[in-house]
Motif scaffolding. Structure first.
Motif, PDB file in Angstrom:
ATOM      1  N   GLU A  50      30.205   8.216  -1.285  1.00  0.00           N
ATOM      2  CA  GLU A  50      31.364   8.620  -0.462  1.00  0.00           C
ATOM      3  C   GLU A  50      31.342   7.968   0.924  1.00  0.00           C
ATOM      4  OE1 GLU A  50      32.535  12.986  -2.335  1.00  0.00           O
ATOM      5  OE2 GLU A  50      31.931  12.857  -0.243  1.00  0.00           O
ATOM      6  N   HIS A  62      37.448  13.753  -6.725  1.00  0.00           N
ATOM      7  CA  HIS A  62      36.341  14.367  -7.468  1.00  0.00           C
ATOM      8  C   HIS A  62      36.841  14.844  -8.830  1.00  0.00           C
ATOM      9  CE1 HIS A  62      35.873  14.839  -3.099  1.00  0.00           C
ATOM     10  NE2 HIS A  62      34.573  14.759  -3.267  1.00  0.00           N
ATOM     11  N   HIS A  88      33.010  15.898   4.402  1.00  0.00           N
ATOM     12  CA  HIS A  88      33.754  17.088   3.973  1.00  0.00           C
ATOM     13  C   HIS A  88      32.824  17.902   3.072  1.00  0.00           C
ATOM     14  CE1 HIS A  88      34.919  14.124   0.679  1.00  0.00           C
ATOM     15  NE2 HIS A  88      34.219  15.053   0.056  1.00  0.00           N
ATOM     16  N   HIS A 131      40.395  17.857  -2.185  1.00  0.00           N
ATOM     17  CA  HIS A 131      39.859  18.296  -0.888  1.00  0.00           C
ATOM     18  C   HIS A 131      39.356  17.127  -0.039  1.00  0.00           C
ATOM     19  CE1 HIS A 131      36.109  18.256  -3.392  1.00  0.00           C
ATOM     20  NE2 HIS A 131      35.541  17.889  -2.258  1.00  0.00           N
ATOM     21  N   HIS A 135      24.164  13.106  -0.155  1.00  0.00           N
ATOM     22  CA  HIS A 135      24.373  14.369  -0.887  1.00  0.00           C
ATOM     23  C   HIS A 135      24.515  14.100  -2.370  1.00  0.00           C
ATOM     24  CE1 HIS A 135      28.564  13.152  -0.362  1.00  0.00           C
ATOM     25  NE2 HIS A 135      29.076  14.266  -0.828  1.00  0.00           N
TER      26      HIS A 135
END
Ligand SMILES: O=C(O)/C=C/c1cccc(O)c1O
Ligand SMILES: [Fe+2]
Length: 318
Positions: free
Chosen positions: A270, A53, A10, A115, A179
């Motif tokens: 993640e 998050h 995502h 999200h 990331h």
């Protein structure tokens, strides 16, 4: 009953800081494919593993895992806000199996999600209420984190529970791959940021906007090569995708949390959501990855992957 999987990266920067049209078209095509796969499979339950998050889970009480029997999306980055359509009975069945298996997951009657959950559900099935869902939070952001093997065991227990439900279950993993977006680390943050990480629920619109603008700016700088955040690692991402496709998930048990960060950035944790989803699928029998998409997309601060998979027996039962 057949079970299936879709695991996806995502990024809230999608639509806000976009790469070249060619990349967007490739991602759109991969999502179209995933949506068709899901529509063909016709799940009557989605079990989604996703991180938070610092929007729903904070350092005031930080479980490694939490299963929601009811859940509320906070609507960060313009994602759909409001209650998810949580299947309470399925959440209870899954929680019992997980606890009976010796995995001490937390349980919530009002889980707040961001999200990580909402974007995946919206992209894959159109909305946070389209299909009855069991949301499972996996801490992938706030250190300290437990060993990765516990995530696999969580996934396996969830997979066994799904098998008992006698439903067409789709496992979704939302997050990763390599990331390192600018999400604050508790130990290196100033006092006022720490306070937000401990108890930052219900920020004002202005506070949310400041935070989101900072991340969007980081995406622009990263794509321009001027950000200080850690580079993406496509080799690491491909290696992980190969292991997930092989079904030999125990190989990942030897990876330390420090190694994840060194190789692929803080938010590479993640991929815990992918590992749990693949382990859940694996608990239902040998599986086959039916599609695999990967691109490095610095504009979205994401090694961006989308995969679909089916157990071999589900393939015959389609
Ligand atoms: O600001 C946040 O909360 C997170 C942003 C982000 C950016 C890129 C990839 C991700 O997985 C994210 O969660
Ligand atoms: Fe994320």
């Amino acid at each position: 009953m057949p079970v299936a999987l879709c695991a996806m990266s995502h990024s809230p920067l999608m639509g806000r800081n976009d790469p070249d049209q060619e990349v967007i078209d490739a991602v759109d095509a991969a999502f179209d494919h995933a949506r068709r796969f899901i529509a063909d499979f016709a799940p009557d339950l989605i079990v989604i593993f996703a991180p938070d998050h610092y929007n729903g889970v904070f350092y005031d009480l930080l479980p490694p895992f939490c299963i929601g029997a009811a859940a509320q999306s906070v609507g960060d980055y313009g994602t759909e806000a409001g209650p998810l359509d949580v299947d309470r009975d399925a959440a209870h069945t899954i929680t019992r199996e997980v606890l009976d298996s010796g995995i001490d997951a937390a349980f919530s009657e009002r889980m707040h999600v961001d999200h990580g959950f909402a974007q995946a559900l919206q992209l894959l099935v159109g909305s946070i209420t389209a299909v009855p869902t069991v949301p499972i939070f996996i801490n992938s952001v706030a250190e300290p984190l437990g060993p990765i093997s516990r995530v696999r065991l969580l996934g396996e227990a969830v997979g066994r529970a799904a098998n008992k439900l006698g439903r067409r279950v789709l496992f979704v993993g939302s997050g990763g791959l390599s990331h390192d977006p600018p999400i604050p680390q508790f130990t290196t943050s100033p006092e006022q940021v720490r306070e937000r990480l401990i108890d930052g629920r219900n920020p004002s619109d202005a506070e949310r906007e400041v935070r989101e603008r900072r991340v969007i700016a980081a995406g622009r700088d990263f794509a321009a090569g001027t950000a200080t955040i850690q580079p993406l690692n496509p080799h690491w991402d491909q290696h992980l995708l190969e292991i997930l496709a092989s079904g030999e998930l125990e190989q990942i048990d030897t990876w330390t949390n420090d190694w994840f960060v060194e190789q692929a950035g803080h938010s590479s944790h993640e991929v815990r959501t992918w590992i749990a989803a693949y382990a859940a699928l694996h608990a239902n029998g040998p599986y086959q990855v039916t599609s695999s998409f990967y691109r490095e997309i610095p504009e979205w601060i994401a090694g961006f992957g989308i995969t679909t998979a089916l157990t071999r027996s589900s393939n015959h039962m389609k």
